[in-house]
Scaffold this motif. Structure first.
Motif, short mmCIF file in Angstrom:
data_model
loop_
_atom_site.label_atom_id
_atom_site.label_comp_id
_atom_site.label_asym_id
_atom_site.label_seq_id
_atom_site.Cartn_x
_atom_site.Cartn_y
_atom_site.Cartn_z
N PRO A 1 69.47 -33.18 35.93
CA PRO A 1 70.54 -32.91 34.95
C PRO A 1 71.94 -32.91 35.54
CG PRO A 1 69.27 -30.92 35.44
CD PRO A 1 68.52 -32.06 36.05
N ASP A 2 72.07 -32.87 36.87
CA ASP A 2 73.39 -32.89 37.50
C ASP A 2 73.98 -34.30 37.61
OD1 ASP A 2 73.42 -30.15 37.84
OD2 ASP A 2 72.62 -30.24 39.88
N ASN A 3 73.14 -35.33 37.47
CA ASN A 3 73.62 -36.71 37.64
C ASN A 3 74.52 -37.10 36.46
OD1 ASN A 3 72.09 -36.92 39.95
ND2 ASN A 3 70.39 -37.99 38.95
N LEU A 4 75.64 -37.74 36.80
CA LEU A 4 76.62 -38.10 35.77
C LEU A 4 76.94 -39.58 35.78
CD1 LEU A 4 79.36 -35.32 36.27
CD2 LEU A 4 77.41 -35.28 34.69
N LEU A 5 77.16 -40.13 34.58
CA LEU A 5 77.90 -41.38 34.45
C LEU A 5 79.35 -40.95 34.40
CD1 LEU A 5 75.77 -43.40 31.86
CD2 LEU A 5 75.73 -43.50 34.37
N CYS A 6 80.03 -41.08 35.52
CA CYS A 6 81.32 -40.43 35.75
C CYS A 6 82.48 -41.37 35.43
CB CYS A 6 81.38 -39.98 37.21
SG CYS A 6 82.99 -39.39 37.74
N ARG B 1 80.50 -33.97 27.55
CA ARG B 1 81.20 -34.04 28.84
C ARG B 1 80.67 -32.95 29.77
NH1 ARG B 1 85.84 -32.10 31.42
NH2 ARG B 1 87.16 -33.68 32.43
N GLN B 2 80.54 -33.31 31.04
CA GLN B 2 80.05 -32.36 32.04
C GLN B 2 80.81 -32.58 33.34
OE1 GLN B 2 75.75 -31.64 32.12
NE2 GLN B 2 75.76 -31.99 34.35
N THR C 1 79.41 -37.98 31.57
CA THR C 1 78.33 -37.54 30.68
C THR C 1 77.02 -37.59 31.44
OG1 THR C 1 77.44 -37.76 28.44
CG2 THR C 1 77.73 -39.80 29.70
N PRO C 2 76.10 -36.64 31.20
CA PRO C 2 74.83 -36.63 31.93
C PRO C 2 74.03 -37.91 31.71
CG PRO C 2 75.20 -34.53 30.86
CD PRO C 2 76.25 -35.46 30.34
N LEU C 3 73.40 -38.38 32.77
CA LEU C 3 72.60 -39.60 32.70
C LEU C 3 71.27 -39.38 31.98
CD1 LEU C 3 71.81 -42.51 33.59
CD2 LEU C 3 71.07 -41.51 35.78
N ALA C 4 70.63 -38.24 32.21
CA ALA C 4 69.26 -38.01 31.71
C ALA C 4 69.14 -38.22 30.20
CB ALA C 4 68.77 -36.62 32.12
N PRO C 5 70.03 -37.67 29.37
CA PRO C 5 69.88 -37.88 27.92
C PRO C 5 69.96 -39.35 27.51
CG PRO C 5 71.35 -36.04 28.35
CD PRO C 5 71.12 -36.73 29.66
#
Length: 383
Positions: free
Chosen positions: A195-200, A114-115, A144-148
């Motif tokens: 890294p700031d982009n989220l699946l919110c 979670r972010q 959760t971050p999108l990049a991973p």
């Protein structure tokens, strides 16, 4: 929604309406904190919203008294329908040019790291119309971050573009062809991997409201609202630029540029947010007056205010609550204003030295669409 995307609105030297809200101030409180302090309403109020179904919950700046915009007061825009989604059956696909296509449920996404990010979202059409001045809000988003997830899916070497499809759909006419399409926006793979982009899935500590993208939306800090796709359905990696309705035909800024005396028309897709500020309100307690406002869209160095075409005056920035992608609240003591009508204009200056453009600056005056309306905002008030 009213067909805003197809209407041109020439934003030239006319007075723009203001719109924003703020946080708790430090030296001078940003909002009334004691009985006897009142807000003086602006003379220039927004006109009636012609599309209440498509544009909902615009912020009323004079009423706001919190840094974080409450969920029930956060603006919401839909370009197609507003889908009703059952979280128990909802899932999202990650596909296209990936080695391992994924299908994630809401439980799968919530189980991942979670972010949080505090991010001020502004519609790129905010201040582009007399009725649309409240398309902005500041919230604490979590997901959760999108990049991973993209890394797990394994993007192919040819993959350069990431497309985000919403569940919302509409019929789109192109020449003599009509087709049903999902809302869709894209960005480059490099931008998507930020890294700031989220699946919110959370907004201000609660599940996303239906009007703001339940059950999952994209949050891309630093981008205009149009890029922050709501009601996510599918993420697709492609090997070419994505040219959809909302990337290449609408949400396109058209501007005149001077190239050695020749006029060249530049057309650019709306993307990252631009430097901007606006006066939010004027308050009075006894004979003491203050002007309060906000600035956003870039790292802020300072905000200045001009009253009645006078000299620019420096404001005090409230540092009591701050976040990298959130608006900054400022205030200015207005000493001994004379009775009568006054104009109040603000301009933000970024840490890189960029100045928010005036309405007669070529960046604004030669812009022939209403998107990216970041010119200096002027309000009228009567003392």
């Amino acid at each position: 929604m009213l067909d805003l995307q197809r209407r041109e609105f020439i934003v030239k030297g006319s007075v723009a309406l203001a719109g924003i809200a703020g946080l708790h101030a430090s030296l001078a409180y940003a909002f009334p904190t004691s009985s006897g302090e009142e807000v003086i309403p602006w003379l220039d109020q927004p006109t009636e919203n012609p599309d209440p179904a498509g544009i909902q919950s615009q912020l009323v700046w004079e009423d706001l008294d919190t840094w974080i915009t409450p969920n029930d007061k956060f603006f919401s825009i839909s370009h197609f329908n507003r889908p009703t989604i059952d979280e128990t059956t909802w899932s999202m696909e990650i596909g296209g040019l990936v080695r391992k296509p994924l299908k994630l449920t809401l439980a799968d996404i919530r189980a991942r790291p979670r972010q949080e990010v505090v991010f001020t979202v502004e519609c790129s059409g905010n201040h582009g119309f007399p009725f649309f001045t409240g398309g902005i809000g500041n919230a604490r988003w979590a997901g959760t971050p999108l990049a991973p997830i993209l890394e797990e899916a394994g993007v192919h070497e040819k993959g350069i573009e990431v497309v985000f499809f919403g569940t919302d759909t509409g019929e789109v006419p192109i020449r003599d062809v009509k087709m049903k399409q999902n809302f869709a926006r894209s960005m480059s793979l490099a931008d998507a991997m930020n890294p700031d982009n989220l699946l919110c899935y959370e907004m201000n500590g609660a599940a996303l409201p239906a009007s703001n993208g339940f059950p999952v939306r994209l949050i891309a800090p630093g981008w205009y609202g149009i890029a922050n796709v709501k009601w996510l359905k599918r993420i697709e990696v492609r090997d070419t630029r994505f040219m959809s309705l909302l990337m290449a035909r609408d949400y396109v800024t058209i501007r005149e540029e001077d190239h050695n005396g020749e006029t060249v028309w530049a057309e650019t897709s709306v993307g990252r947010a631009l430097l901007k500020s606006a006066p939010a309100k004027v308050t009075r307690k006894g004979s003491d007056y203050r002007i309060i406002g906000a600035a956003w869209g870039a790292p802020i160095d300072r905000i200045e205010v001009q009253i009645d075409q006078g000299p620019w005056a420096s404001t005090t920035i409230d540092h009591s609550e701050e976040a990298e992608h959130a608006w900054k609240i400022w205030s200015l003591t207005w000493a001994n204003p004379s009775a009568g009508e006054h104009t109040v204009t603000s301009r933000a200056v970024s840490t890189a030295g960029q100045i928010q453009p005036a309405m007669n600056d070529p960046l604004i005056a030669k812009k022939h669409t209403y998107w990216e309306s970041n010119g200096q905002v002027t309000r009228r008030v009567r003392i």
